[in-house]
Design an enzyme around this catalytic site. Structure first.
Site, short mmCIF file in Angstrom:
data_model
loop_
_atom_site.label_atom_id
_atom_site.label_comp_id
_atom_site.label_asym_id
_atom_site.label_seq_id
_atom_site.Cartn_x
_atom_site.Cartn_y
_atom_site.Cartn_z
N TRP A 15 0.81 -1.21 0.00
CA TRP A 15 0.00 0.00 0.00
C TRP A 15 0.85 1.26 0.00
O TRP A 15 0.50 2.25 -0.64
CB TRP A 15 -1.02 -0.02 1.14
CG TRP A 15 -2.10 -1.01 0.86
CD1 TRP A 15 -2.32 -2.19 1.50
CD2 TRP A 15 -3.06 -0.95 -0.20
NE1 TRP A 15 -3.37 -2.85 0.92
CE2 TRP A 15 -3.85 -2.12 -0.13
CE3 TRP A 15 -3.35 -0.03 -1.20
CZ2 TRP A 15 -4.90 -2.39 -1.02
CZ3 TRP A 15 -4.40 -0.29 -2.09
CH2 TRP A 15 -5.15 -1.46 -1.99
N ASP B 264 -1.49 6.64 6.45
CA ASP B 264 -2.58 5.82 5.92
C ASP B 264 -2.87 4.76 6.98
O ASP B 264 -2.10 3.82 7.15
CB ASP B 264 -2.16 5.19 4.59
CG ASP B 264 -3.20 4.20 4.06
OD1 ASP B 264 -4.25 4.01 4.71
OD2 ASP B 264 -2.95 3.60 2.99
N LYS C 66 -12.11 -1.73 6.17
CA LYS C 66 -11.30 -2.74 6.85
C LYS C 66 -11.79 -2.92 8.29
O LYS C 66 -12.17 -3.99 8.70
CB LYS C 66 -9.82 -2.37 6.83
CG LYS C 66 -9.28 -1.99 5.44
CD LYS C 66 -9.03 -3.21 4.55
CE LYS C 66 -8.91 -2.88 3.07
NZ LYS C 66 -7.73 -2.14 2.68
C1 LIG Z 1 -7.30 -1.40 1.48
C2 LIG Z 1 -6.25 -0.37 1.66
C3 LIG Z 1 -6.18 0.75 0.82
C4 LIG Z 1 -7.12 0.95 -0.35
O1 LIG Z 1 -8.37 1.29 0.10
P1 LIG Z 1 -9.54 1.69 -0.93
O2 LIG Z 1 -10.61 2.17 -0.03
O3 LIG Z 1 -9.87 0.45 -1.69
O4 LIG Z 1 -9.02 2.75 -1.83
C5 LIG Z 1 -5.21 1.69 1.08
N1 LIG Z 1 -4.34 1.54 2.10
C6 LIG Z 1 -4.38 0.48 2.92
C7 LIG Z 1 -3.41 0.39 4.05
C8 LIG Z 1 -5.34 -0.51 2.72
O5 LIG Z 1 -5.39 -1.56 3.55
#
Ligand SMILES: *Cc1c(COP(=O)(O)O)cnc(C)c1O
Length: 381
Positions: free
Chosen positions: A123, A193, A217
């Site tokens: 990511w 993030d 998540k």
């Molecule tokens: C799943 C994930 C993303 C992407 O998320 P979206 O909502 O599909 O854009 C970005 N960063 C991390 C750490 C993730 O687990």
């Protein structure tokens, strides 16, 4: 409190031993992922008539008092859970975490600015690729060469002198790595993030300039994106930044530049309330630590399974592991699914197995997985 009981115990007589009451499976998916059962039940009960209004939340005008009270309660509960200081804004945006890969540079940095990124896994790599389209990116450290099996130690980071911000990925969902302390980057605003570990344990928001997380998540429905940003970082957006994604415009319009994700915000609000009823982030953090420690112990004690991630950097949310004999993986996944242990396949870019143990995964789910793994090893080892 029923919420606590469900997370901690989860077992109910007359159903699959250890299963969540009313459910026949444990969902270990990385995202979209398991939601607390109490939340889904409440949403079901309120679907046609919210609070005696005769309307579904789905149908409510977003400018009216009913929906506004829902959004305000969601923000207040999130602020309480994370103890968010008053000079931080909370935004509920659309577009997922991936949209923020572009919107963070557009809102915080000019085209000639230097921005620092730590490459810790799948990511972070995606975030870097997107940021490169908008500004000068300095990758301060990368562990790509060792296959992202450990975090690059803070001492090895080559930080820029005048970066607009430094970006980290607090939990690498696909690789199973997690920061267990906040890296010190001096005066440079730290951007994180936190898509896969926000609200999984207490954090000190004041250590960050900006935190963002896609909700699917650990929080709620896909598409909803939670953003927490310090006031002094507002107002730096480039003129070409789309209005609906301009943090300052969003802050000034109280998240109503256009129609917000009303139903997703309502569901996230129910999750925030549930977390508070569970005792908040210290309580859920202790459960999360116990759940992941149990599973890592089971993996480490066996020669049949292995986890290649450095012990000091292992994720409490996404346990990535593999079978010593990869030819058994298809059987493992099929038989696990046959016992209601779903979605244990690793990320498509990484392979192997992955058990995601978000807040809503009861401890009984982890116990059931460990019991299955031991049984599978006995039969196939
Ligand atoms: C799943 C994930 C993303 C992407 O998320 P979206 O909502 O599909 O854009 C970005 N960063 C991390 C750490 C993730 O687990």
């Amino acid at each position: 409190m029923s919420a606590v009981r469900n997370v901690v115990a989860g077992a109910v007589p007359g159903e699959i031993p250890g299963a969540v009451p009313g459910r026949s499976v444990f969902n270990f998916a990385a995202g979209p992922a398991i939601m607390p059962r109490e939340v889904l039940e409440q949403a079901r009960d309120e679907l046609l008539d919210w609070n005696g209004t005769g309307q579904s939340v789905w149908e409510m005008p977003f400018t009216g008092p009913d929906y506004r009270s829902i959004a305000e309660a969601a923000e207040a509960d999130l602020r309480a859970l994370l103890d968010i200081p008053s000079d931080y804004h909370v935004l509920f945006l659309q577009g997922g975490a991936s949209a923020q890969f572009s919107l963070v540079p557009l809102n915080l940095a000019g085209p000639d600015d230097l921005v620092d990124y730590v490459e810790t896994g799948h990511w972070a790599h995606r975030a870097i690729g997107e940021a490169r389209r908008y500004c000068r990116v300095n990758v301060v450290a990368s562990n790509a060469a060792d296959g992202f099996r450990a975090l690059p130690p803070r001492g090895s980071w080559q930080l820029s002198k005048h970066a607009a911000y430094c970006h980290i990925t607090s939990n690498e969902t696909a690789n199973g790595l997690e920061f267990h302390s906040v890296p010190d980057v001096g005066e440079v605003p730290l951007v994180a993030d936190m898509t896969s570990n926000l609200l999984s344990h207490p954090i000190d928001i004041a250590r960050y300039g900006l935190v963002y997380a896609g909700a699917q998540k650990n929080i709620g429905p896909a598409g909803l994106t939670i953003l927490i940003v310090r006031d002094d970082l507002i107002g730096r957006a480039r003129p070409e930044t789309p209005t609906v994604f301009n943090y300052q415009v969003q802050v000034e319009s109280h998240g109503r530049v256009n129609t917000p994700l009303t139903y997703a915000i309502y569901l996230a609000g129910l999750v925030f309330r549930w977390l508070r009823e569970c005792g908040g982030l210290s309580a859920i953090g202790a459960v999360n630590a116990r759940k992941s420690a149990k599973l890592y112990d089971a993996i480490d004690q066996s020669a049949f399974y292995e986890c290649l991630v450095a012990r000091s950097d292992r994720s409490r949310m996404n346990v990535c592991f593999e079978l010593a004999d990869p030819d058994l993986q298809t059987d493992f996944l099929e038989q696990a699914a046959g016992q209601g242990l779903m979605n244990l396949k690793g990320h498509s870019a990484i392979g192997g197995l992955r058990a995601s143990l978000y807040n809503a995964m009861p401890e009984a789910g982890v116990d059931a997985l460990i019991a299955f793994m031991e049984d599978f090893e006995r039969r196939r080892g």
